[in-house]
Motif scaffolding. Structure first.
Motif, PDB file in Angstrom:
ATOM      1  N   ARG A 321      33.500 -68.547 -18.406  1.00 37.76           N
ATOM      2  CA  ARG A 321      32.865 -67.796 -17.315  1.00 37.76           C
ATOM      3  C   ARG A 321      31.623 -67.048 -17.818  1.00 37.76           C
ATOM      4  NH1 ARG A 321      36.917 -64.397 -16.030  1.00 37.76           N
ATOM      5  NH2 ARG A 321      37.976 -66.114 -14.961  1.00 37.76           N
ATOM      6  N   ARG A 322      31.710 -66.540 -19.042  1.00 32.47           N
ATOM      7  CA  ARG A 322      30.601 -65.748 -19.588  1.00 32.47           C
ATOM      8  C   ARG A 322      29.399 -66.610 -19.958  1.00 32.47           C
ATOM      9  NH1 ARG A 322      26.715 -63.691 -21.171  1.00 32.47           N
ATOM     10  NH2 ARG A 322      26.380 -62.059 -22.734  1.00 32.47           N
ATOM     11  N   TYR A 323      29.642 -67.765 -20.615  1.00 27.28           N
ATOM     12  CA  TYR A 323      28.533 -68.534 -21.173  1.00 27.28           C
ATOM     13  C   TYR A 323      28.140 -69.769 -20.355  1.00 27.28           C
ATOM     14  CZ  TYR A 323      28.825 -65.749 -25.436  1.00 27.28           C
ATOM     15  OH  TYR A 323      28.803 -64.706 -26.339  1.00 27.28           O
ATOM     16  N   LEU A 324      29.075 -70.376 -19.673  1.00 31.53           N
ATOM     17  CA  LEU A 324      28.771 -71.652 -19.026  1.00 31.53           C
ATOM     18  C   LEU A 324      28.608 -71.554 -17.514  1.00 31.53           C
ATOM     19  CD1 LEU A 324      31.074 -74.106 -21.023  1.00 31.53           C
ATOM     20  CD2 LEU A 324      28.751 -73.327 -21.536  1.00 31.53           C
ATOM     21  N   ILE A 375      18.868 -67.592 -19.260  1.00 38.78           N
ATOM     22  CA  ILE A 375      19.829 -67.628 -18.143  1.00 38.78           C
ATOM     23  C   ILE A 375      21.053 -66.774 -18.442  1.00 38.78           C
ATOM     24  CG2 ILE A 375      21.411 -69.140 -16.861  1.00 38.78           C
ATOM     25  CD1 ILE A 375      19.281 -71.369 -17.221  1.00 38.78           C
ATOM     26  N   VAL A 376      21.573 -66.872 -19.669  1.00 38.57           N
ATOM     27  CA  VAL A 376      22.817 -66.182 -20.016  1.00 38.57           C
ATOM     28  C   VAL A 376      22.550 -64.776 -20.546  1.00 38.57           C
ATOM     29  CG1 VAL A 376      24.926 -66.341 -21.412  1.00 38.57           C
ATOM     30  CG2 VAL A 376      23.901 -68.402 -20.482  1.00 38.57           C
ATOM     31  N   GLY A 377      21.348 -64.558 -21.080  1.00 36.75           N
ATOM     32  CA  GLY A 377      21.020 -63.250 -21.621  1.00 36.75           C
ATOM     33  C   GLY A 377      21.574 -63.031 -23.010  1.00 36.75           C
ATOM     34  N   VAL A 378      21.492 -64.057 -23.859  1.00 35.00           N
ATOM     35  CA  VAL A 378      21.998 -63.959 -25.229  1.00 35.00           C
ATOM     36  C   VAL A 378      20.981 -64.568 -26.178  1.00 35.00           C
ATOM     37  CG1 VAL A 378      24.420 -64.042 -24.534  1.00 35.00           C
ATOM     38  CG2 VAL A 378      23.195 -66.176 -25.045  1.00 35.00           C
ATOM     39  N   SER A 379      21.246 -64.409 -27.484  1.00 34.94           N
ATOM     40  CA  SER A 379      20.407 -65.023 -28.508  1.00 34.94           C
ATOM     41  C   SER A 379      21.240 -65.992 -29.335  1.00 34.94           C
ATOM     42  CB  SER A 379      19.809 -63.952 -29.429  1.00 34.94           C
ATOM     43  OG  SER A 379      19.191 -64.562 -30.555  1.00 34.94           O
ATOM     44  N   LEU A 386      27.158 -67.611 -31.144  1.00 35.81           N
ATOM     45  CA  LEU A 386      27.376 -69.008 -31.512  1.00 35.81           C
ATOM     46  C   LEU A 386      28.869 -69.347 -31.519  1.00 35.81           C
ATOM     47  CD1 LEU A 386      24.781 -69.410 -34.406  1.00 35.81           C
ATOM     48  CD2 LEU A 386      24.686 -70.470 -32.140  1.00 35.81           C
ATOM     49  N   THR A 387      29.676 -68.450 -32.081  1.00 34.17           N
ATOM     50  CA  THR A 387      31.122 -68.698 -32.136  1.00 34.17           C
ATOM     51  C   THR A 387      31.720 -68.752 -30.738  1.00 34.17           C
ATOM     52  OG1 THR A 387      31.284 -67.604 -34.288  1.00 34.17           O
ATOM     53  CG2 THR A 387      33.318 -67.844 -33.018  1.00 34.17           C
ATOM     54  N   GLU A 388      31.355 -67.790 -29.910  1.00 37.38           N
ATOM     55  CA  GLU A 388      31.930 -67.735 -28.566  1.00 37.38           C
ATOM     56  C   GLU A 388      31.429 -68.878 -27.697  1.00 37.38           C
ATOM     57  OE1 GLU A 388      32.730 -62.921 -28.282  1.00 37.38           O
ATOM     58  OE2 GLU A 388      31.024 -63.797 -27.223  1.00 37.38           O
ATOM     59  N   LEU A 393      32.457 -74.117 -25.020  1.00 33.54           N
ATOM     60  CA  LEU A 393      32.193 -75.550 -24.862  1.00 33.54           C
ATOM     61  C   LEU A 393      33.447 -76.379 -25.137  1.00 33.54           C
ATOM     62  CD1 LEU A 393      28.687 -75.716 -26.582  1.00 33.54           C
ATOM     63  CD2 LEU A 393      29.157 -76.160 -24.151  1.00 33.54           C
ATOM     64  N   GLU A 394      34.205 -76.010 -26.167  1.00 32.61           N
ATOM     65  CA  GLU A 394      35.435 -76.737 -26.492  1.00 32.61           C
ATOM     66  C   GLU A 394      36.467 -76.586 -25.380  1.00 32.61           C
ATOM     67  OE1 GLU A 394      36.376 -78.696 -29.202  1.00 32.61           O
ATOM     68  OE2 GLU A 394      34.224 -78.717 -29.601  1.00 32.61           O
ATOM     69  N   CYS A 395      36.608 -75.371 -24.864  1.00 35.36           N
ATOM     70  CA  CYS A 395      37.569 -75.153 -23.775  1.00 35.36           C
ATOM     71  C   CYS A 395      37.162 -75.923 -22.528  1.00 35.36           C
ATOM     72  CB  CYS A 395      37.666 -73.659 -23.455  1.00 35.36           C
ATOM     73  SG  CYS A 395      38.544 -72.711 -24.711  1.00 35.36           S
ATOM     74  N   SER A 396      35.871 -75.960 -22.261  1.00 33.98           N
ATOM     75  CA  SER A 396      35.381 -76.689 -21.091  1.00 33.98           C
ATOM     76  C   SER A 396      35.653 -78.180 -21.231  1.00 33.98           C
ATOM     77  CB  SER A 396      33.882 -76.439 -20.924  1.00 33.98           C
ATOM     78  OG  SER A 396      33.355 -77.236 -19.884  1.00 33.98           O
ATOM     79  N   ALA A 397      35.445 -78.714 -22.437  1.00 36.30           N
ATOM     80  CA  ALA A 397      35.699 -80.138 -22.666  1.00 36.30           C
ATOM     81  C   ALA A 397      37.183 -80.448 -22.535  1.00 36.30           C
ATOM     82  CB  ALA A 397      35.189 -80.533 -24.051  1.00 36.30           C
ATOM     83  N   ARG A 398      38.030 -79.522 -22.995  1.00 40.84           N
ATOM     84  CA  ARG A 398      39.476 -79.754 -22.953  1.00 40.84           C
ATOM     85  C   ARG A 398      40.003 -79.753 -21.525  1.00 40.84           C
ATOM     86  NH1 ARG A 398      43.882 -75.911 -23.795  1.00 40.84           N
ATOM     87  NH2 ARG A 398      42.326 -74.344 -24.242  1.00 40.84           N
TER      88      ARG A 398
END
Length: 400
Positions: A321-324, A375-379, A386-388, A393-398
């Motif tokens: 929800r936060r990144y994607l 868009i997300v407001g991160v670097s 990067l870790t989060e 991405l892994e959770c979304s793929a799963r």
């Protein structure tokens, strides 16, 4: 004229009565020499069959001599009946069971049985010739004795085969009980040591616990066979079995699937006393790999953060929800950005390599990454981000 019957109560036909009449002197002489014929069988087997020899003595005289006497009794009965016994009249099952329990190999048991009957048959022929019995009658009698021996040998073979199947089934049940106790219930050191040795396992050597699930058209039997072959190491044994649609057990080293499609969870190396905990670890690895639809062999080093992800589904949902979610809201361009990010991580975050794979210019790739940050407001220079993001991405793929 009296009605002639055989030893089983059946009527003797004319041909059988005629043959019995011509062989009666031989039958009487053979009966009088009963003890000698019994001893001749025993002596012949002691000389020519290894398991009957004094050095091995698997079949003692108190088992051998009664069996030899039965052979003579059967011979006399066959000759008096003028026919060989019908299949239902053959009773050699007890011999097969007794010799199996005494440890005789199947081939040697059958050879000894035929050899003993040959002694009796040869004695019959010698007596018949000495009594000047017509050659045709001698031949008929010898053929009857051949048929009798063949019928008995056939039953010996069938009973022996059934007995060995039953023994193998019992052995397999014991093996699976030991495997179950080893992996799930635990064993005390004395029980573990005795049983482990009987299955080729070494108490002082570490093993990996295994829990494997076939994929595609792979059968459980094929998977078990491949795991056994793919874990052999300097003569060390694996102990595997099929339980509830999976192959489980302990192996001396990491399996090589050799192209067999399966998902396999393995533990780290541990001694057999710790096999229960090792199996729980292997089960967790299998569950995590299966959640990500992975094929291959996986331990904790292979799965890494995915193990934590599988145990924290709420956190994964939060990170998606936060990144994607903000990116997905951009429609087709958002989908393109997410695909770019996946390839970016797969390429080790190397700009040139990622751009080449995507078939775009490096500056175009930098633009896409910059748009994601906006868009997300991160670097993407922030290790925490990067870790989060990778986790999301892994959770979304799963979850698809």
């Amino acid at each position: 004229m009296p009605v002639e019957r055989d030893s089983y109560g059946g009527l003797l036909n004319d041909a059988a009565q005629d043959l019995v009449g011509r062989l009666t002197p031989v039958i009487e002489r053979l009966t009088r020499r009963l003890e000698w014929v019994v001893e001749q069988q025993a002596q012949t087997l002691r000389e020519r069959s290894p398991s009957y020899q004094p050095g091995h003595n698997r079949v003692p005289d108190d088992a051998l001599l009664p069996s030899a006497q039965r052979n003579v009794d059967k011979t006399v009965r066959t000759l008096r009946d003028g026919r060989s016994p019908r299949p239902e009249q053959v009773d050699e099952a007890w011999v097969a069971r007794e010799r199996t329990e005494q440890g005789l190999p199947a081939g040697e048991m059958l050879d000894a049985y035929r050899l003993a009957h040959r002694v009796v048959r040869d004695t019959f022929v010698q007596i018949a010739v000495a009594q000047s019995v017509e050659p045709g009658a001698v031949m008929q009698g010898a053929c009857l004795l051949w048929d009798t021996a063949d019928a008995g040998a056939s039953q010996l073979y069938e009973v022996r085969r059934e007995f060995e199947i039953a023994i193998a089934r019992c052995d397999e049940e014991q093996r699976m009980r030991f495997l179950h106790d080893l992996l799930r219930s635990g064993l005390d050191p004395s029980s573990l040591g005795e049983s482990a040795t009987s299955y080729g396992l070494e108490l002082g050597r570490p093993y990996l616990a295994v829990r494997a699930r076939p994929r595609g058209t792979t059968s459980l039997e094929r998977l078990q066979s491949r795991l056994e072959a793919g874990t052999r190491h300097h003569g060390q044994a694996a102990l595997l079995g099929i339980v509830d649609g999976e192959v489980v057990g302990v192996v001396p080293r990491r399996p090589d699937l050799g192209g067999v499609a399966a998902t396999v969870g393995i533990s780290g190396p541990a001694h057999l006393m710790e096999a229960g905990q090792s199996f729980r670890n292997a089960s967790r690895m299998l569950d995590v790999a299966a959640q990500f639809d992975d094929v291959g062999v996986f331990d904790l080093n292979d799965l890494g953060l995915r193990v934590a992800m599988a145990g924290e589904p709420e956190l994964g949902t939060l990170l998606v929800r936060r990144y994607l979610a903000p990116v997905e809201a951009q429609g087709d361009f958002g989908a393109e950005l997410i695909a770019t990010l996946r390839e970016y991580f797969a390429a080790g975050r190397q700009i040139t390599r990622t751009a080449r794979t995507l078939g775009i210019h490096s500056n175009s790739l930098r633009y896409r990454l910059h748009r994601f940050e906006e868009i997300v407001g991160v670097s993407l220079e922030d290790p925490k981000v990067l870790t989060e993001l990778w986790w999301a991405l892994e959770c979304s793929a799963r979850t698809g």
